[in-house]
Enzyme design. Sequence first.
Site, PDB file in Angstrom:
ATOM      1  N   GLU A   1      56.017  48.090   7.925  1.00 47.33           N
ATOM      2  CA  GLU A   1      55.963  47.893   9.382  1.00 47.33           C
ATOM      3  C   GLU A   1      55.086  48.949  10.055  1.00 47.33           C
ATOM      4  O   GLU A   1      54.378  48.649  11.009  1.00 47.33           O
ATOM      5  CB  GLU A   1      57.368  47.896   9.989  1.00 47.33           C
ATOM      6  CG  GLU A   1      58.164  46.638   9.721  1.00 47.33           C
ATOM      7  CD  GLU A   1      57.524  45.377  10.319  1.00 47.33           C
ATOM      8  OE1 GLU A   1      56.706  45.491  11.252  1.00 47.33           O
ATOM      9  OE2 GLU A   1      57.828  44.279   9.837  1.00 47.33           O
ATOM     10  N   CYS A  48      51.952  22.372  12.784  1.00 41.81           N
ATOM     11  CA  CYS A  48      52.939  23.348  13.279  1.00 41.81           C
ATOM     12  C   CYS A  48      54.357  22.793  13.137  1.00 41.81           C
ATOM     13  O   CYS A  48      54.642  21.683  13.596  1.00 41.81           O
ATOM     14  CB  CYS A  48      52.643  23.673  14.736  1.00 41.81           C
ATOM     15  SG  CYS A  48      53.868  24.803  15.429  1.00 41.81           S
ATOM     16  N   SER A  95      39.941  53.200  18.005  1.00 36.78           N
ATOM     17  CA  SER A  95      40.790  52.323  18.807  1.00 36.78           C
ATOM     18  C   SER A  95      40.295  52.172  20.246  1.00 36.78           C
ATOM     19  O   SER A  95      40.328  51.089  20.798  1.00 36.78           O
ATOM     20  CB  SER A  95      42.232  52.826  18.803  1.00 36.78           C
ATOM     21  OG  SER A  95      42.259  54.211  19.062  1.00 36.78           O
ATOM     22  N   GLN A 123      48.898  47.680  14.373  1.00 36.30           N
ATOM     23  CA  GLN A 123      47.457  47.700  14.664  1.00 36.30           C
ATOM     24  C   GLN A 123      46.579  47.264  13.502  1.00 36.30           C
ATOM     25  O   GLN A 123      45.365  47.409  13.557  1.00 36.30           O
ATOM     26  CB  GLN A 123      46.969  49.111  15.066  1.00 36.30           C
ATOM     27  CG  GLN A 123      47.901  49.912  15.917  1.00 36.30           C
ATOM     28  CD  GLN A 123      47.731  49.607  17.381  1.00 36.30           C
ATOM     29  OE1 GLN A 123      46.848  48.862  17.749  1.00 36.30           O
ATOM     30  NE2 GLN A 123      48.591  50.147  18.187  1.00 36.30           N
ATOM     31  N   ASP A 136      55.954  41.192  19.079  1.00 28.96           N
ATOM     32  CA  ASP A 136      54.657  41.819  18.841  1.00 28.96           C
ATOM     33  C   ASP A 136      53.586  40.879  19.395  1.00 28.96           C
ATOM     34  O   ASP A 136      53.903  39.880  20.062  1.00 28.96           O
ATOM     35  CB  ASP A 136      54.452  42.123  17.341  1.00 28.96           C
ATOM     36  CG  ASP A 136      54.328  40.853  16.516  1.00 28.96           C
ATOM     37  OD1 ASP A 136      54.581  39.744  17.045  1.00 28.96           O
ATOM     38  OD2 ASP A 136      53.969  40.962  15.329  1.00 28.96           O
ATOM     39  N   ARG A 182      57.749  41.351   1.391  1.00 27.59           N
ATOM     40  CA  ARG A 182      58.651  40.254   1.786  1.00 27.59           C
ATOM     41  C   ARG A 182      59.731  40.062   0.740  1.00 27.59           C
ATOM     42  O   ARG A 182      59.590  40.506  -0.387  1.00 27.59           O
ATOM     43  CB  ARG A 182      57.856  38.948   1.853  1.00 27.59           C
ATOM     44  CG  ARG A 182      57.070  38.773   3.103  1.00 27.59           C
ATOM     45  CD  ARG A 182      57.683  37.690   3.983  1.00 27.59           C
ATOM     46  NE  ARG A 182      57.137  37.745   5.327  1.00 27.59           N
ATOM     47  CZ  ARG A 182      56.003  37.144   5.677  1.00 27.59           C
ATOM     48  NH1 ARG A 182      55.329  36.445   4.790  1.00 27.59           N
ATOM     49  NH2 ARG A 182      55.572  37.234   6.900  1.00 27.59           N
ATOM     50  N   TYR A 239      59.618  47.634  19.035  1.00 27.97           N
ATOM     51  CA  TYR A 239      59.304  46.561  18.085  1.00 27.97           C
ATOM     52  C   TYR A 239      59.659  46.969  16.652  1.00 27.97           C
ATOM     53  O   TYR A 239      60.339  46.236  15.927  1.00 27.97           O
ATOM     54  CB  TYR A 239      57.814  46.158  18.172  1.00 27.97           C
ATOM     55  CG  TYR A 239      57.420  45.433  16.915  1.00 27.97           C
ATOM     56  CD1 TYR A 239      57.791  44.101  16.736  1.00 27.97           C
ATOM     57  CD2 TYR A 239      56.799  46.103  15.861  1.00 27.97           C
ATOM     58  CE1 TYR A 239      57.530  43.452  15.551  1.00 27.97           C
ATOM     59  CE2 TYR A 239      56.525  45.462  14.668  1.00 27.97           C
ATOM     60  CZ  TYR A 239      56.890  44.136  14.521  1.00 27.97           C
ATOM     61  OH  TYR A 239      56.660  43.505  13.342  1.00 27.97           O
TER      62      TYR A 239
HETATM   63 FE1  SF4 Z   1      51.331  27.187  18.683  1.00 24.03          FE
HETATM   64 FE2  SF4 Z   1      50.398  24.672  18.597  1.00 24.03          FE
HETATM   65 FE3  SF4 Z   1      52.688  25.298  17.389  1.00 24.03          FE
HETATM   66 FE4  SF4 Z   1      52.540  25.248  20.042  1.00 24.03          FE
HETATM   67  S1  SF4 Z   1      52.289  23.514  18.659  1.00 24.03           S
HETATM   68  S2  SF4 Z   1      53.532  26.817  18.795  1.00 24.03           S
HETATM   69  S3  SF4 Z   1      50.481  26.008  20.371  1.00 24.03           S
HETATM   70  S4  SF4 Z   1      50.626  26.056  16.857  1.00 24.03           S
END
Ligand code: SF4
Length: 365
Positions: A46, A211, A311, A51, A147, A34, A129
């Site tokens: 990458e 989030c 796999s 996988q 991905d 990064r 990708y």
């Molecule tokens: Fe994912 Fe929850 Fe964020 Fe929605 S709110 S993008 S489900 S982590």
Amino acid sequence: MGKSDLMLAIEDPAGFVSALLGWFDHSARPLPFRGTRDPYRIWVSEIMLQQTQVATVVPYFQRFVRQFPNVEALASAPLSAVLKLWEGLGYYTRARYLHQAAKRIVQEYKGRFPEQFEEWLTLPGIGRYTAAAIASIAFGQRVPVLDGNVMRVVCRLCAFDQNPKTSANQRKLWQFCADLLPLERPGDFNQAMMELGATVCVPKKPACLICPVATFCKGRAQGIAEQLPRMAKKAPVPHYTVAIGWVVKDGRLLIDQRAPEGFLGGLWELPGGKPKKGETLPQAVQREILEETAVQVDVGRRLCVVRHTYSHFQVSLNVYECHYVGGKARPTGCAAVRWAPFSHLKNYAFAAGTVKIFKKLGLEW
Ligand code: SF4
């Protein structure tokens, strides 16, 4: 192509981009690949990440770039050295393609990395990708990535309640990612979407409470995030029983190399194979050793059984102690054969299942 209908789910795209990038700037994991725009490091990482989980890739990546610090070093190395560094990472075709692509970059591009998405697509081992990830992260090209992680995030954000793997739905999801991609920092945006999927919007229990884009998320608002994406049921993985020979003569172990093309191509292993109809495992191992190496053996006791998952299938490797009877070892059904001293085994790149056998039988690895 027109805008994706899925874009209607995001009422404030600019706010979404800003929230995601702000989070990425502060919360992204510090990974050795990064914070760089070096196309060589981005390309190698990458390919390794295809996988394979980040935590597994990191030590392999560090060893790899230490031994091959640039594309010229990689192109001039023998394939056996590349495979040796890849040992245990799986999906060895990736290593062979990486090596082939390095040679082409040195020969056709004079060591200068291509900058365009379309040029990357022409190199071995590079799909849509990977080409987009390299072109956007290393060269700032505005091309989207999709991905597994990004697909999950998008399905949840848009409450997309259909199988995302059908070709029509794949087109919709790629288009959505293209529409959402900002003019500025497209490479960081792509990485941020992947990072969100890898660390917050994880498969089983998405951490919606922390989030950064929760307020934009339709799946969360509808209480269905955890059930998405709606994947079709996977077919059961086939299982094979395989008989393997452990043949030692004068302190040396009989090993053979698989053909360069195809599954596990170029890797070394112990001789053996699947029994034919009506054959016992000891009969199968005796026949396989003769067919592959021209060495005749008597088969003794079973030393161990090792299970390994590749796999698309699983194997139970039944290892039999075999006693040399006669025959000069030569590659009659493989690429090469050796009686290898135990102290030299580490010089060969072995298939992961074979390494498991070595460990189970007490060899240091
Ligand atoms: Fe994912 Fe929850 Fe964020 Fe929605 S709110 S993008 S489900 S982590």
